[in-house]
Design an enzyme around this catalytic site. Structure first.
Site, PDB file in Angstrom:
ATOM      1  N   ARG A 186       0.829  -1.211   0.000  1.00  0.00           N
ATOM      2  CA  ARG A 186       0.000   0.000   0.000  1.00  0.00           C
ATOM      3  C   ARG A 186       0.863   1.261   0.000  1.00  0.00           C
ATOM      4  O   ARG A 186       0.478   2.268  -0.582  1.00  0.00           O
ATOM      5  CB  ARG A 186      -0.937  -0.013   1.191  1.00  0.00           C
ATOM      6  CG  ARG A 186      -2.080  -0.977   0.971  1.00  0.00           C
ATOM      7  CD  ARG A 186      -3.108  -0.867   2.051  1.00  0.00           C
ATOM      8  NE  ARG A 186      -4.332  -1.515   1.641  1.00  0.00           N
ATOM      9  CZ  ARG A 186      -5.200  -2.059   2.483  1.00  0.00           C
ATOM     10  NH1 ARG A 186      -4.964  -2.019   3.779  1.00  0.00           N
ATOM     11  NH2 ARG A 186      -6.301  -2.620   2.040  1.00  0.00           N
ATOM     12  N   LYS A 214     -17.681 -16.346   2.525  1.00  0.00           N
ATOM     13  CA  LYS A 214     -19.119 -16.274   2.787  1.00  0.00           C
ATOM     14  C   LYS A 214     -19.946 -15.751   1.628  1.00  0.00           C
ATOM     15  O   LYS A 214     -19.603 -14.761   1.000  1.00  0.00           O
ATOM     16  CB  LYS A 214     -19.356 -15.361   3.998  1.00  0.00           C
ATOM     17  CG  LYS A 214     -18.823 -15.941   5.288  1.00  0.00           C
ATOM     18  CD  LYS A 214     -19.451 -15.251   6.481  1.00  0.00           C
ATOM     19  CE  LYS A 214     -18.621 -14.064   6.894  1.00  0.00           C
ATOM     20  NZ  LYS A 214     -19.144 -13.171   7.856  1.00  0.00           N
ATOM     21  N   GLY A 251      -9.050  -8.501  -0.888  1.00  0.00           N
ATOM     22  CA  GLY A 251      -7.817  -8.529  -0.113  1.00  0.00           C
ATOM     23  C   GLY A 251      -7.154  -9.896  -0.082  1.00  0.00           C
ATOM     24  O   GLY A 251      -5.954 -10.025  -0.354  1.00  0.00           O
ATOM     25  N   GLY A 261     -13.339  -4.096   0.468  1.00  0.00           N
ATOM     26  CA  GLY A 261     -14.740  -3.670   0.436  1.00  0.00           C
ATOM     27  C   GLY A 261     -14.985  -2.626  -0.642  1.00  0.00           C
ATOM     28  O   GLY A 261     -16.015  -2.656  -1.324  1.00  0.00           O
TER      29      GLY A 261
HETATM   30  P1  ADP Z   1     -11.364 -11.733  -0.366  1.00  0.00           P
HETATM   31  O1  ADP Z   1     -10.637 -11.041   0.750  1.00  0.00           O
HETATM   32  O2  ADP Z   1     -10.486 -11.990  -1.545  1.00  0.00           O
HETATM   33  O3  ADP Z   1     -12.646 -11.027  -0.720  1.00  0.00           O
HETATM   34  P2  ADP Z   1     -12.697 -13.511   1.462  1.00  0.00           P
HETATM   35  O4  ADP Z   1     -12.300 -12.642   2.587  1.00  0.00           O
HETATM   36  O5  ADP Z   1     -14.118 -13.545   1.076  1.00  0.00           O
HETATM   37  O6  ADP Z   1     -11.803 -13.177   0.160  1.00  0.00           O
HETATM   38  O7  ADP Z   1     -12.322 -15.029   1.789  1.00  0.00           O
HETATM   39  C1  ADP Z   1     -11.022 -15.455   2.005  1.00  0.00           C
HETATM   40  C2  ADP Z   1     -10.960 -16.609   2.946  1.00  0.00           C
HETATM   41  O8  ADP Z   1     -11.791 -17.673   2.532  1.00  0.00           O
HETATM   42  C3  ADP Z   1      -9.557 -17.175   3.029  1.00  0.00           C
HETATM   43  O9  ADP Z   1      -9.063 -16.929   4.323  1.00  0.00           O
HETATM   44  C4  ADP Z   1      -9.750 -18.664   2.777  1.00  0.00           C
HETATM   45  O10 ADP Z   1      -8.996 -19.489   3.638  1.00  0.00           O
HETATM   46  C5  ADP Z   1     -11.208 -18.865   3.015  1.00  0.00           C
HETATM   47  N1  ADP Z   1     -11.737 -20.055   2.324  1.00  0.00           N
HETATM   48  C6  ADP Z   1     -11.809 -20.282   1.010  1.00  0.00           C
HETATM   49  N2  ADP Z   1     -12.304 -21.513   0.760  1.00  0.00           N
HETATM   50  C7  ADP Z   1     -12.563 -22.078   1.943  1.00  0.00           C
HETATM   51  C8  ADP Z   1     -13.108 -23.335   2.354  1.00  0.00           C
HETATM   52  N3  ADP Z   1     -13.487 -24.241   1.453  1.00  0.00           N
HETATM   53  N4  ADP Z   1     -13.244 -23.561   3.668  1.00  0.00           N
HETATM   54  C9  ADP Z   1     -12.871 -22.628   4.568  1.00  0.00           C
HETATM   55  N5  ADP Z   1     -12.357 -21.433   4.254  1.00  0.00           N
HETATM   56  C10 ADP Z   1     -12.197 -21.158   2.957  1.00  0.00           C
HETATM   57 MG    MG Z   2     -11.014 -10.984   2.914  1.00  0.00          MG
END
Ligand code: ADP
Ligand code: MG
Length: 399
Positions: free
Chosen positions: A35, A202, A356, A379
């Site tokens: 960053r 999620k 992220g 976000g």
């Molecule tokens: P981003 O930051 O890219 O938007 P998220 O915060 O939504 O992504 O999700 C990232 C997290 O999801 C990671 O820490 C990863 O370990 C977790 N994750 C992905 N697939 C699974 C799974 N099948 N079971 C548990 N955790 C998972």
């Molecule tokens: Mg995340």
């Protein structure tokens, strides 16, 4: 159109610069300086064009007096010196005589920083609730305002919207400009076929973007833990996998809408399951129809990866948000790794990561330079990609 940095005459002006220096710090050491590096083009431009630069940022959340000890920007100001080749004067205050004296003494071509803007949150959340007096006060310290903090552009805070509302002229810095250009292309004018890939933890975090992509994308590919909510909504057993029971109806609705709108909605066909959420747990690959009660899905399987890679072929725009599995554990990083490789192979495509953890995964797995653009916002990029107007951008001066 918003004013950009190059639209301003900054010479000899005191320029207030909102950056996003919200970097991870462990034991006083910066562990990821992306960053900071991302803000350098703007900082260097301002210094070369003889502006006096007053930079500021938030760092973490500030809720207790103890946070004042651990969330100071002092180490970041010091760290910045190596990149700008000069002293970065640091004022450990967010307002008052000391800060005003430092601003008055700052000469063109020099840079200073003041303390974590969220120190103002300790007393009535003045920064995060955009206290009108605070924005006005900070605005009074400079002649011009440049916002280069994309990561907080989806929030209306005193240090972005508050200042912009109280100063005659404000503009987007180079980082913000780049985010607007790249994310804007994918959001408002994607070259087709336009494929989107969503994963991560999620469904509930990503309902907005999922529904938006049903209107704009040609394909929506889903992996990560959120796949299990969709699988369960389609009547499959998901064992101990992460699954949002209260979002099954939302998932069903999304699946129906995809069909109605003619969008290809692609779910995994096999999955790597483990006994426990641990790197050295027992694992096996099973079809999505055969997930047993005692197992949890922690990555997409090899056949899914092949399916995803095939369906990405020929894409002209790809937006990816959310890892395919629990990639932090090498045992469950293969899906995310393979997806990165498949995207890297695409020729002449605009490929964007917004998120992220996905950005961290691409970097950790060595694919950072293979994407057209990696957004610095979590976000903020999600909201931008959903077509929302971000207050941190909207508050800037029009051209
Ligand atoms: P981003 O930051 O890219 O938007 P998220 O915060 O939504 O992504 O999700 C990232 C997290 O999801 C990671 O820490 C990863 O370990 C977790 N994750 C992905 N697939 C699974 C799974 N099948 N079971 C548990 N955790 C998972
Ligand atoms: Mg995340």
């Amino acid at each position: 159109m918003k004013k950009m940095l190059t639209d301003l005459d900054v010479k000899g002006k005191k320029v207030l610069l909102r950056v996003d220096f919200n970097v991870p710090i462990k034991n006083g050491k910066i562990t990821d300086d992306n960053r900071i590096r991302a803000a350098l083009p703007t900082i260097k431009y301002l210094l070369e064009h003889e502006a006096a630069v007053i930079a500021f940022s938030h760092l973490g959340r500030v809720k207790t007096p103890e946070d004042l000890q651990t969330k100071s920007l002092a180490p970041i100001a010091e760290y910045l010196e190596q990149f700008v080749g000069q002293k970065v004067t640091f004022v450990p205050e967010t307002r008052g005589a000391k800060l005003e004296a430092a601003v008055a003494a700052l000469k063109p071509g020099q840079i200073m920083m003041f303390e974590n803007t969220r120190f103002e949150d300790l007393d009535g959340k003045k920064e995060s609730k955009n206290d009108p007096e605070l924005g006005k006060y900070w605005a009074s310290l400079g002649d011009l305002f440049v916002n280069d903090a994309f990561g907080t552009a989806h929030r209306s805070h005193a240090s972005n919207c508050g200042i912009a509302a109280n100063i005659a002229t404000s503009a987007a810095g180079f980082l913000l400009q780049k985010e607007i250009e790249f994310l804007g292309k994918a959001t408002y004018n994607p070259e087709r076929p336009f494929a989107t890939i969503l994963g991560g933890a999620k469904v509930s975090d990503k309902i907005g973007i999922l529904e938006h992509f049903l209107d704009t994308a040609d394909k929506v590919i889903v992996g990560g833990a959120m796949m299990f909510t969709f699988l369960k909504a389609s009547g499959k057993s998901v064992g101990k996998s992460l699954c949002e029971e209260d979002k099954l109806d939302v998932a069903s609705r999304i699946l129906e809408n995809a069909k109605a709108k003619g969008v290809e909605f692609i779910l995994p066909i096999d999955v790597v399951v483990g006994k426990e959420f641990a790197n050295d747990t027992e694992t096996k690959v099973v079809s999505v129809d055969e997930i047993e009660d005692e197992w949890m899905g922690l990555d997409i399987g090899p056949k899914s990866l092949e399916l995803f890679a095939k369906s990405l072929e020929g894409s002209k725009t790809v937006v990816w948000n959310g890892p395919m599995g629990a990639f932090e554990m090498p045992t469950f990083a293969k899906g995310t790794n393979g997806l990165c490789a498949a995207i890297a192979k695409l020729k002449g495509a605009l490929t964007i990561i917004g998120g992220g953890d996905s950005a961290a995964a691409a970097t950790q797995l060595g694919f950072k330079d293979k994407f057209s653009y990696i957004s610095t916002g979590g976000g903020a990029s999600l909201e931008f990609l959903e077509g929302a107007k971000l207050p941190g951008i909207e508050s800037l001066s029009d051209k």
